[in-house]
Design an enzyme around this catalytic site. Structure first.
Site, PDB file in Angstrom:
ATOM      1  N   TYR A 152       1.276   3.027   8.073  1.00 17.94           N
ATOM      2  CA  TYR A 152       0.936   2.892   6.657  1.00 17.94           C
ATOM      3  C   TYR A 152       1.719   1.724   6.062  1.00 17.94           C
ATOM      4  CZ  TYR A 152       4.942   6.132   5.667  1.00 17.94           C
ATOM      5  OH  TYR A 152       6.168   6.759   5.583  1.00 17.94           O
ATOM      6  N   CYS A 153       1.118   1.102   5.070  1.00 15.57           N
ATOM      7  CA  CYS A 153       1.669  -0.102   4.428  1.00 15.57           C
ATOM      8  C   CYS A 153       2.113  -1.141   5.462  1.00 15.57           C
ATOM      9  CB  CYS A 153       2.832   0.259   3.501  1.00 15.57           C
ATOM     10  SG  CYS A 153       3.225  -1.051   2.293  1.00 15.57           S
ATOM     11  N   PRO A 154       1.197  -1.552   6.367  1.00 18.21           N
ATOM     12  CA  PRO A 154       1.587  -2.524   7.392  1.00 18.21           C
ATOM     13  C   PRO A 154       1.887  -3.892   6.783  1.00 18.21           C
ATOM     14  CG  PRO A 154      -0.793  -2.203   7.400  1.00 18.21           C
ATOM     15  CD  PRO A 154      -0.227  -1.196   6.444  1.00 18.21           C
ATOM     16  N   LEU A 193       0.842  -1.195   0.000  1.00 17.04           N
ATOM     17  CA  LEU A 193       0.000   0.000   0.000  1.00 17.04           C
ATOM     18  C   LEU A 193       0.879   1.248   0.000  1.00 17.04           C
ATOM     19  CD1 LEU A 193      -2.646  -1.241   2.605  1.00 17.04           C
ATOM     20  CD2 LEU A 193      -2.945  -1.064   0.128  1.00 17.04           C
ATOM     21  N   LYS A 245       7.042   2.182  14.253  1.00 14.41           N
ATOM     22  CA  LYS A 245       7.647   1.675  13.021  1.00 14.41           C
ATOM     23  C   LYS A 245       8.533   2.725  12.359  1.00 14.41           C
ATOM     24  CE  LYS A 245       6.033   0.184   8.415  1.00 14.41           C
ATOM     25  NZ  LYS A 245       4.843  -0.278   7.671  1.00 14.41           N
TER      26      LYS A 245
END
Length: 272
Positions: A143-145, A89, A156
């Site tokens: 975001y973008c896990p 993502l 993160k």
């Protein structure tokens, strides 16, 4: 023996030149290097890249119900927008985000998990001087896990992806080195708010909590120039290979790159 151990490591540093390049270049180049390394079992290629303010969307992002509104918001904040040729993502690129691709010939011992685990091992070795307790595991509210997010204390600072094609494997990581992790996360949060609106979506997009993301400078309290990070990366790379060299593409390989870039441009013309 770890897949990181290679007879020879080759390096392509685009941490400076990439700032004037469209990030589509990087995805086309990694595809090109995958094809190059497929003929060399004992090679590894390490490519570093930094791009200016760009949000890179995944394919699922391009299917958001109000994607145009989301893209308009990003552009109003001064960001370019592209869609990459792989999964995952949205992620943010800027001058404080260092990207590293480790590229190998595809082989039996290089499973999907072993590719990710090799990058995790490399980063932990690279950052051992920081005295950070780095964990790998999904940070759901980032975001973008993904399963191989890298974090300290639940915050993160890096995410890993992987692309396989033409006999090669590119394991890619983005590292938030400088700047504000929460500001980047808030930008992506607002993008999803605009691009989803009140619509129901079949795909589950992340419910981003900005404070769940951080940069290495914020974690360490140290000033970390990208040039110093690159130097320490090369020293780490030398631990896994007897020789380091620079990547040089042949005329034929540049032609392959041009074709890869054309495909990226065509994909983005349809969506962005």
């Amino acid at each position: 023996m770890s897949i990181l151990h290679r007879n020879r490591w080759y390096v392509m540093d685009e941490s400076v030149t990439g700032l004037t390049e469209n990030p589509m270049h990087s995805f086309a180049m990694d595809d090109t290097l995958c094809r190059l390394v497929s003929d060399h079992e004992d090679w590894g290629i390490a490519r570093t890249w930094v791009h200016d303010r760009t949000v890179v969307l995944g394919i699922q992002d391009s299917r958001l119900p109000h994607i145009e509104k989301g893209i308009d918001l990003l552009k109003s904040e001064g960001y370019n927008v592209i869609v990459r040729n792989s999964g995952g993502l949205a992620v943010v690129l800027d001058e404080g985000v260092l990207n590293l691709s480790l590229i190998f010939k595809d082989e039996k011992r290089l499973s999907i998990d072993s590719g990710y685990e090799a990058m995790v091992s490399f980063v932990k070795e690279w950052f051992k001087g920081f005295d950070l307790d780095i964990e790998d595991g999904e940070i759901v509210e980032s975001y973008c896990p993904g399963r191989y997010d890298l974090s300290v204390g639940g915050r993160k600072f890096a995410g890993i992806s992987q692309r396989r094609l033409r006999g090669g494997v590119a394991v890619q990581i983005y590292l938030a080195v400088t700047g504000s992790g929460s500001e980047r996360a808030d930008l992506v949060r607002r993008f999803y708010d605009a691009a989803i609106g009140r619509e129901e979506t079949k795909f589950t997009y992340p419910n981003i909590v900005p404070l769940k993301m951080v940069s290495l400078e914020e974690l360490t309290g140290e000033t970390l120039p990208i040039t110093e990070m690159l130097h320490s990366m090369l020293l780490t790379l030398k631990e896994y290979g007897e020789k380091l060299g620079n990547v040089e593409l042949s005329e034929e390989q540049w032609s392959v790159y041009e074709e890869n870039l054309k495909r990226m441009v065509k994909r983005n013309e349809k969506i962005v």
